[in-house]
Design a protein around this motif. Structure first.
Motif, PDB file in Angstrom:
ATOM      1  N   LEU A 161       0.827  -1.208   0.000  1.00 62.54           N
ATOM      2  CA  LEU A 161       0.000   0.000   0.000  1.00 62.54           C
ATOM      3  C   LEU A 161       0.862   1.259   0.000  1.00 62.54           C
ATOM      4  O   LEU A 161       0.552   2.240  -0.693  1.00 62.54           O
ATOM      5  N   ALA A 162       1.935   1.241   0.789  1.00 60.28           N
ATOM      6  CA  ALA A 162       2.838   2.394   0.806  1.00 60.28           C
ATOM      7  C   ALA A 162       3.500   2.584  -0.550  1.00 60.28           C
ATOM      8  O   ALA A 162       3.679   3.720  -1.025  1.00 60.28           O
ATOM      9  N   ARG A 163       3.861   1.490  -1.207  1.00 60.01           N
ATOM     10  CA  ARG A 163       4.446   1.578  -2.548  1.00 60.01           C
ATOM     11  C   ARG A 163       3.455   2.165  -3.541  1.00 60.01           C
ATOM     12  O   ARG A 163       3.823   2.916  -4.448  1.00 60.01           O
ATOM     13  N   LEU A 164       2.178   1.839  -3.359  1.00 63.02           N
ATOM     14  CA  LEU A 164       1.149   2.357  -4.256  1.00 63.02           C
ATOM     15  C   LEU A 164       0.840   3.822  -3.979  1.00 63.02           C
ATOM     16  O   LEU A 164       0.568   4.600  -4.907  1.00 63.02           O
ATOM     17  N   ILE A 165       0.889   4.220  -2.704  1.00 69.02           N
ATOM     18  CA  ILE A 165       0.496   5.577  -2.319  1.00 69.02           C
ATOM     19  C   ILE A 165       1.618   6.578  -2.540  1.00 69.02           C
ATOM     20  O   ILE A 165       1.377   7.706  -2.980  1.00 69.02           O
ATOM     21  N   TYR A 166       2.844   6.189  -2.267  1.00 66.28           N
ATOM     22  CA  TYR A 166       3.956   7.146  -2.195  1.00 66.28           C
ATOM     23  C   TYR A 166       4.168   7.964  -3.469  1.00 66.28           C
ATOM     24  O   TYR A 166       4.385   9.172  -3.397  1.00 66.28           O
ATOM     25  N   PRO A 167       4.111   7.374  -4.673  1.00 67.65           N
ATOM     26  CA  PRO A 167       4.416   8.196  -5.862  1.00 67.65           C
ATOM     27  C   PRO A 167       3.309   9.192  -6.220  1.00 67.65           C
ATOM     28  O   PRO A 167       3.500  10.005  -7.128  1.00 67.65           O
ATOM     29  N   SER A 198      -2.064  11.387  -1.780  1.00 64.32           N
ATOM     30  CA  SER A 198      -1.377  10.526  -0.815  1.00 64.32           C
ATOM     31  C   SER A 198      -1.915  10.740   0.594  1.00 64.32           C
ATOM     32  O   SER A 198      -2.149   9.777   1.331  1.00 64.32           O
ATOM     33  N   THR A 199      -2.124  11.990   0.976  1.00 65.17           N
ATOM     34  CA  THR A 199      -2.667  12.285   2.308  1.00 65.17           C
ATOM     35  C   THR A 199      -4.073  11.731   2.467  1.00 65.17           C
ATOM     36  O   THR A 199      -4.407  11.143   3.502  1.00 65.17           O
ATOM     37  N   PHE A 200      -4.901  11.904   1.446  1.00 67.04           N
ATOM     38  CA  PHE A 200      -6.266  11.388   1.499  1.00 67.04           C
ATOM     39  C   PHE A 200      -6.261   9.864   1.614  1.00 67.04           C
ATOM     40  O   PHE A 200      -7.035   9.287   2.398  1.00 67.04           O
ATOM     41  N   SER A 201      -5.395   9.191   0.850  1.00 65.90           N
ATOM     42  CA  SER A 201      -5.323   7.727   0.898  1.00 65.90           C
ATOM     43  C   SER A 201      -4.890   7.237   2.269  1.00 65.90           C
ATOM     44  O   SER A 201      -5.443   6.266   2.808  1.00 65.90           O
ATOM     45  N   TYR A 206       5.805   3.566   6.755  1.00 65.35           N
ATOM     46  CA  TYR A 206       6.534   3.242   5.528  1.00 65.35           C
ATOM     47  C   TYR A 206       6.600   4.443   4.584  1.00 65.35           C
ATOM     48  O   TYR A 206       7.658   4.725   3.992  1.00 65.35           O
ATOM     49  N   THR A 207       5.498   5.157   4.405  1.00 65.05           N
ATOM     50  CA  THR A 207       5.511   6.316   3.508  1.00 65.05           C
ATOM     51  C   THR A 207       6.420   7.417   4.053  1.00 65.05           C
ATOM     52  O   THR A 207       7.114   8.100   3.284  1.00 65.05           O
TER      53      THR A 207
END
Length: 301
Positions: A101-107, A113-116, A187-188
């Motif tokens: 999930l962090a890999r998906l959100i970070y980019p 990203s904040t909303f996710s 992680y993010t």
């Protein structure tokens, strides 16, 4: 002149430092009070009563009898087995899911990203009892929504939480779902601290996105992974709410945990010394396992 100046300055400096020290103690006093009264004292008192036959009316010193009875109690070993099953699902499930999930959100963009992260973190803010009530309603064989859908589709309906092979995996998935928020945030945040130059150098060397993640990003996340590993392990070894409210430890102690056995021994059977011995053994086992994890995942400077 210089000596006189030093003599004149030192008393004022000491007074200022003493005043700052007293102010710091004043701010620490509430925390220290609650820690000593509600953490340290119960912990030490629990160790003491684990060597006694403790009741609300009397206390009798019995040495190591509680520990001997504990090691010979089949209920304890069944609870340890269930605890390990929970841990084997929750620990890798939490780390892997949070990492993906962090890999998906970070980019993504900062706002997305904040909303996710807020959406993912939200289930962790809901009381565990509320989540259990909702899930039990969904899976109830009499009024549940999911069994009703299965019945309409012609699928045989049964109580999933009364099935030993399904109850632990289902509760483990629910635990991962509710506890995934904090690891994702960690992680993010750790990914933000990785220098962009490392990604640029890997790209110049011809590395793809998958190679960059597993060869550059993931090794640099080792301290964060260690923290998540230890905290998730501790939480998995101290499970109480979900087994208590979903199954009560049944059927046939297949979902019981040491914390649930501790509760039943203290408040249902009245054997407070025996329950204290369970707590001490669980504390030693948890500390030993955490020390091994820190040792195995230690990063050299």
């Amino acid at each position: 002149m210089n000596n006189n100046t030093k003599i004149a300055v030192r008393p004022g400096l000491r007074k200022r430092r003493r005043r700052q020290f007293l102010i710091a103690l004043l701010f620490l006093a509430p925390w220290a009070f609650f820690f000593l009264v509600f953490k340290l004292y119960p912990f030490l008192y629990g160790i003491v009563i684990s060597f006694t036959n403790y009741t609300l009316r009397s206390t009798e010193f019995i040495g190591l009898d509680n520990y001997r009875n504990l090691l010979q109690d089949p209920r304890f070993w069944l609870s340890v087995r269930s605890m390990l099953f929970f841990a084997l699902i929750c620990i890798p499930g939490t780390i892997f899911t949070a990492l993906m999930l962090a890999r998906l959100i970070y980019p993504r963009t900062a706002s997305l990203s904040t909303f996710s992260k807020c959406i993912i973190y939200l289930p962790g803010l809901i009381c565990s009892v509320v989540i259990v009530v909702i899930v039990k309603y969904l899976f109830s064989t009499s009024i549940g929504v999911l069994p009703w859908i299965c019945e309409k589709l012609g699928v045989k309906v049964f109580s999933v939480f009364d099935h030993p092979a399904l109850s632990i995996p289902l509760m483990s998935v629910l635990i991962v779902f509710t506890c995934i928020g904090q690891p994702v945030v960690l992680y993010t945040a750790a990914m933000d601290g990785i220098p962009q130059e490392l990604y640029d150098a890997a790209s110049i060397d011809g590395a793809g996105k998958r190679q960059i993640f597993w060869k550059v990003t993931f090794p640099l996340l080792k301290p964060t992974t260690t923290l998540i590993l230890v905290t998730t392990t501790i939480n998995s070894l101290q499970l109480f709410v979900y087994p208590m409210l979903f199954t009560g430890g049944g059927p046939y102690f297949s979902t019981s945990t040491p914390m649930l056995l501790l509760y039943n021994s203290a408040f249902n059977s009245g054997t407070f010394g025996y329950s204290a011995a369970i707590g001490v053994v669980l504390f030693i086992f948890t500390g030993f396992l955490a020390a091994i994890q820190f040792r195995m995942t230690r990063t050299d400077n």
